[in-house]
Design a protein around this motif. Sequence first.
Motif, PDB file in Angstrom:
ATOM      1  N   HIS A  43       1.258  -0.826  -0.563  1.00 31.83           N
ATOM      2  CA  HIS A  43       0.273   0.040   0.333  1.00 31.83           C
ATOM      3  C   HIS A  43       0.400   0.821   0.231  1.00 31.83           C
ATOM      4  CE1 HIS A  43      -3.635  -2.716   0.560  1.00 31.83           C
ATOM      5  NE2 HIS A  43      -3.081  -2.825   1.688  1.00 31.83           N
ATOM      6  N   ASN A  44       2.178   1.059  -0.498  1.00 30.39           N
ATOM      7  CA  ASN A  44       2.919   2.511  -0.677  1.00 30.39           C
ATOM      8  C   ASN A  44       2.795   3.552  -1.894  1.00 30.39           C
ATOM      9  OD1 ASN A  44       5.010   4.591  -0.654  1.00 30.39           O
ATOM     10  ND2 ASN A  44       6.477   3.013   0.017  1.00 30.39           N
ATOM     11  N   PHE A  45       2.033   3.465  -2.042  1.00 28.66           N
ATOM     12  CA  PHE A  45       1.326   4.446  -3.308  1.00 28.66           C
ATOM     13  C   PHE A  45       1.703   6.295  -3.215  1.00 28.66           C
ATOM     14  CE2 PHE A  45      -1.932   1.925  -2.389  1.00 28.66           C
ATOM     15  CZ  PHE A  45      -2.296   1.415  -3.386  1.00 28.66           C
ATOM     16  N   LYS A  46       3.231   6.394  -2.196  1.00 27.38           N
ATOM     17  CA  LYS A  46       3.531   7.817  -2.647  1.00 27.38           C
ATOM     18  C   LYS A  46       4.331   7.373  -2.887  1.00 27.38           C
ATOM     19  CE  LYS A  46       6.669  10.762   0.501  1.00 27.38           C
ATOM     20  NZ  LYS A  46       7.272  10.958   1.537  1.00 27.38           N
ATOM     21  N   ASP A  47       5.164   6.296  -3.336  1.00 29.41           N
ATOM     22  CA  ASP A  47       6.726   6.471  -4.005  1.00 29.41           C
ATOM     23  C   ASP A  47       6.537   4.936  -4.859  1.00 29.41           C
ATOM     24  OD1 ASP A  47       7.925   7.116  -2.039  1.00 29.41           O
ATOM     25  OD2 ASP A  47       8.801   5.884  -1.102  1.00 29.41           O
ATOM     26  N   GLY A  48       5.660   4.009  -5.513  1.00 28.51           N
ATOM     27  CA  GLY A  48       5.077   3.302  -5.946  1.00 28.51           C
ATOM     28  C   GLY A  48       3.694   3.792  -6.570  1.00 28.51           C
ATOM     29  N   LYS A  49       3.337   2.873  -7.735  1.00 27.06           N
ATOM     30  CA  LYS A  49       2.256   3.233  -8.423  1.00 27.06           C
ATOM     31  C   LYS A  49       1.164   2.559  -8.184  1.00 27.06           C
ATOM     32  CE  LYS A  49       4.408   6.512 -11.495  1.00 27.06           C
ATOM     33  NZ  LYS A  49       4.112   6.563 -13.180  1.00 27.06           N
ATOM     34  N   SER A  50      -0.482   2.583  -8.647  1.00 27.48           N
ATOM     35  CA  SER A  50      -1.510   1.466  -8.186  1.00 27.48           C
ATOM     36  C   SER A  50      -1.578   0.965  -9.449  1.00 27.48           C
ATOM     37  CB  SER A  50      -2.924   2.173  -8.357  1.00 27.48           C
ATOM     38  OG  SER A  50      -3.400   1.174  -8.676  1.00 27.48           O
ATOM     39  N   CYS A  51      -1.582   0.012  -9.531  1.00 29.16           N
ATOM     40  CA  CYS A  51      -0.920  -1.673 -10.336  1.00 29.16           C
ATOM     41  C   CYS A  51      -2.209  -2.299 -10.685  1.00 29.16           C
ATOM     42  CB  CYS A  51      -0.003  -2.069 -10.871  1.00 29.16           C
ATOM     43  SG  CYS A  51       0.143  -2.456  -8.946  1.00 29.16           S
ATOM     44  N   GLY A  52      -3.889  -1.716 -10.787  1.00 22.10           N
ATOM     45  CA  GLY A  52      -3.993  -2.163 -11.786  1.00 22.10           C
ATOM     46  C   GLY A  52      -5.397  -3.811 -11.291  1.00 22.10           C
ATOM     47  N   ILE A  53      -4.637  -3.503  -9.444  1.00 19.45           N
ATOM     48  CA  ILE A  53      -5.756  -4.540  -8.973  1.00 19.45           C
ATOM     49  C   ILE A  53      -6.938  -3.906  -7.918  1.00 19.45           C
ATOM     50  CG2 ILE A  53      -2.824  -5.523  -8.701  1.00 19.45           C
ATOM     51  CD1 ILE A  53      -3.105  -5.434  -5.918  1.00 19.45           C
ATOM     52  N   HIS A  54      -7.103  -5.041  -8.419  1.00 17.70           N
ATOM     53  CA  HIS A  54      -9.110  -4.350  -7.391  1.00 17.70           C
ATOM     54  C   HIS A  54      -9.344  -5.682  -6.147  1.00 17.70           C
ATOM     55  CE1 HIS A  54      -9.102  -1.660 -10.660  1.00 17.70           C
ATOM     56  NE2 HIS A  54      -9.244  -2.687 -11.456  1.00 17.70           N
ATOM     57  N   ILE A  55      -9.157  -5.203  -5.363  1.00 17.62           N
ATOM     58  CA  ILE A  55      -9.338  -6.771  -4.301  1.00 17.62           C
ATOM     59  C   ILE A  55     -10.945  -6.418  -3.211  1.00 17.62           C
ATOM     60  CG2 ILE A  55      -9.021  -7.180  -1.944  1.00 17.62           C
ATOM     61  CD1 ILE A  55      -6.267  -5.825  -2.392  1.00 17.62           C
ATOM     62  N   GLU A  56     -11.496  -7.605  -3.444  1.00 20.21           N
ATOM     63  CA  GLU A  56     -12.988  -7.630  -2.976  1.00 20.21           C
ATOM     64  C   GLU A  56     -12.960  -8.364  -1.465  1.00 20.21           C
ATOM     65  OE1 GLU A  56     -16.185  -8.342  -5.921  1.00 20.21           O
ATOM     66  OE2 GLU A  56     -14.599  -6.742  -7.295  1.00 20.21           O
ATOM     67  N   PRO A  57     -13.885  -8.129  -0.574  1.00 29.77           N
ATOM     68  CA  PRO A  57     -13.614  -8.684   0.659  1.00 29.77           C
ATOM     69  C   PRO A  57     -13.918 -10.689  -0.272  1.00 29.77           C
ATOM     70  CG  PRO A  57     -14.601  -6.815   1.328  1.00 29.77           C
ATOM     71  CD  PRO A  57     -14.469  -6.788  -0.293  1.00 29.77           C
ATOM     72  N   GLY A  58     -14.057 -10.941   0.929  1.00 25.89           N
ATOM     73  CA  GLY A  58     -14.203 -12.262   0.629  1.00 25.89           C
ATOM     74  C   GLY A  58     -13.413 -13.697   1.183  1.00 25.89           C
ATOM     75  N   PRO A  59     -13.829 -15.325   0.570  1.00 25.79           N
ATOM     76  CA  PRO A  59     -12.791 -16.549   2.029  1.00 25.79           C
ATOM     77  C   PRO A  59     -12.003 -16.452   1.099  1.00 25.79           C
ATOM     78  CG  PRO A  59     -15.079 -16.689   0.480  1.00 25.79           C
ATOM     79  CD  PRO A  59     -15.358 -15.493   0.910  1.00 25.79           C
ATOM     80  N   ASP A  60     -10.829 -17.106   1.763  1.00 27.78           N
ATOM     81  CA  ASP A  60      -9.688 -17.069   1.427  1.00 27.78           C
ATOM     82  C   ASP A  60      -8.471 -15.615   0.565  1.00 27.78           C
ATOM     83  OD1 ASP A  60      -7.397 -18.638   0.825  1.00 27.78           O
ATOM     84  OD2 ASP A  60      -7.532 -18.990  -0.888  1.00 27.78           O
ATOM     85  N   GLY A  61      -8.760 -14.494   2.086  1.00 29.63           N
ATOM     86  CA  GLY A  61      -8.432 -12.917   2.090  1.00 29.63           C
ATOM     87  C   GLY A  61      -9.507 -12.027   0.323  1.00 29.63           C
ATOM     88  N   GLY A  62     -10.119 -12.279   0.418  1.00 30.31           N
ATOM     89  CA  GLY A  62     -11.382 -11.748  -1.081  1.00 30.31           C
ATOM     90  C   GLY A  62     -10.878 -12.425  -2.428  1.00 30.31           C
ATOM     91  N   LEU A  63     -11.271 -11.792  -3.038  1.00 28.85           N
ATOM     92  CA  LEU A  63     -11.051 -12.121  -4.298  1.00 28.85           C
ATOM     93  C   LEU A  63     -10.550 -10.483  -4.969  1.00 28.85           C
ATOM     94  CD1 LEU A  63     -14.484 -13.421  -5.598  1.00 28.85           C
ATOM     95  CD2 LEU A  63     -11.995 -14.446  -5.898  1.00 28.85           C
ATOM     96  N   VAL A  64      -9.190 -10.648  -6.588  1.00 24.91           N
ATOM     97  CA  VAL A  64      -8.516 -10.476  -6.953  1.00 24.91           C
ATOM     98  C   VAL A  64      -8.257  -9.588  -8.388  1.00 24.91           C
ATOM     99  CG1 VAL A  64      -5.988  -9.334  -6.948  1.00 24.91           C
ATOM    100  CG2 VAL A  64      -7.064 -10.335  -4.879  1.00 24.91           C
ATOM    101  N   VAL A  65      -9.139  -8.841  -8.999  1.00 28.41           N
ATOM    102  CA  VAL A  65      -8.658  -8.653 -10.636  1.00 28.41           C
ATOM    103  C   VAL A  65      -8.122  -8.270 -10.528  1.00 28.41           C
ATOM    104  CG1 VAL A  65     -10.197  -8.276 -12.219  1.00 28.41           C
ATOM    105  CG2 VAL A  65     -12.011  -9.256 -10.212  1.00 28.41           C
ATOM    106  N   LEU A  66      -7.345  -8.809 -11.192  1.00 31.95           N
ATOM    107  CA  LEU A  66      -5.613  -8.220 -11.961  1.00 31.95           C
ATOM    108  C   LEU A  66      -6.019  -7.306 -13.397  1.00 31.95           C
ATOM    109  CD1 LEU A  66      -3.397 -11.040 -10.703  1.00 31.95           C
ATOM    110  CD2 LEU A  66      -3.626  -9.085 -10.068  1.00 31.95           C
ATOM    111  N   ASP A  67      -6.186  -6.248 -13.288  1.00 33.55           N
ATOM    112  CA  ASP A  67      -6.293  -5.458 -14.974  1.00 33.55           C
ATOM    113  C   ASP A  67      -5.254  -6.187 -16.229  1.00 33.55           C
ATOM    114  OD1 ASP A  67      -8.970  -4.893 -13.800  1.00 33.55           O
ATOM    115  OD2 ASP A  67      -8.331  -2.525 -13.748  1.00 33.55           O
ATOM    116  N   ASP A  68      -3.925  -5.859 -14.834  1.00 37.59           N
ATOM    117  CA  ASP A  68      -2.419  -5.770 -16.120  1.00 37.59           C
ATOM    118  C   ASP A  68      -2.225  -7.167 -15.949  1.00 37.59           C
ATOM    119  OD1 ASP A  68      -0.415  -6.097 -17.411  1.00 37.59           O
ATOM    120  OD2 ASP A  68      -0.823  -3.939 -17.547  1.00 37.59           O
TER     121      ASP A  68
END
Length: 91
Positions: A43-68
């Motif tokens: 979660h370091n968006f000061k030095d790094g950029k968002s990279c097209g992932i979206h996290i939705e709450p759910g079992p096993d840590g939630g679902l992650v949708v990778l745009d790229d």
Amino acid sequence: MTKTITFNELRRIKDNLPDGSTHRIADELGISVETVRNYFGGHNFKDGKSCGIHIEPGPDGGLVVLDDTTIFERAIQILAEKDEVSIAQEA
């Protein structure tokens, strides 16, 4: 191309990468190390950029949708290389 996996699966991939892989991926793709870390749940968006992932709450840590999937695919390639080296060393 998008890909959907669980957050815990994404973290397992990151945790199994050999030392230095985050820097290697960043160098090969011409992006910052923090951006690669953010891809794997950082979660370091000061030095790094968002990279097209979206996290939705759910079992096993939630679902992650990778745009790229570029970083994901490179990580999988590095894991395959690691496995090939392990098999060669065992022979």
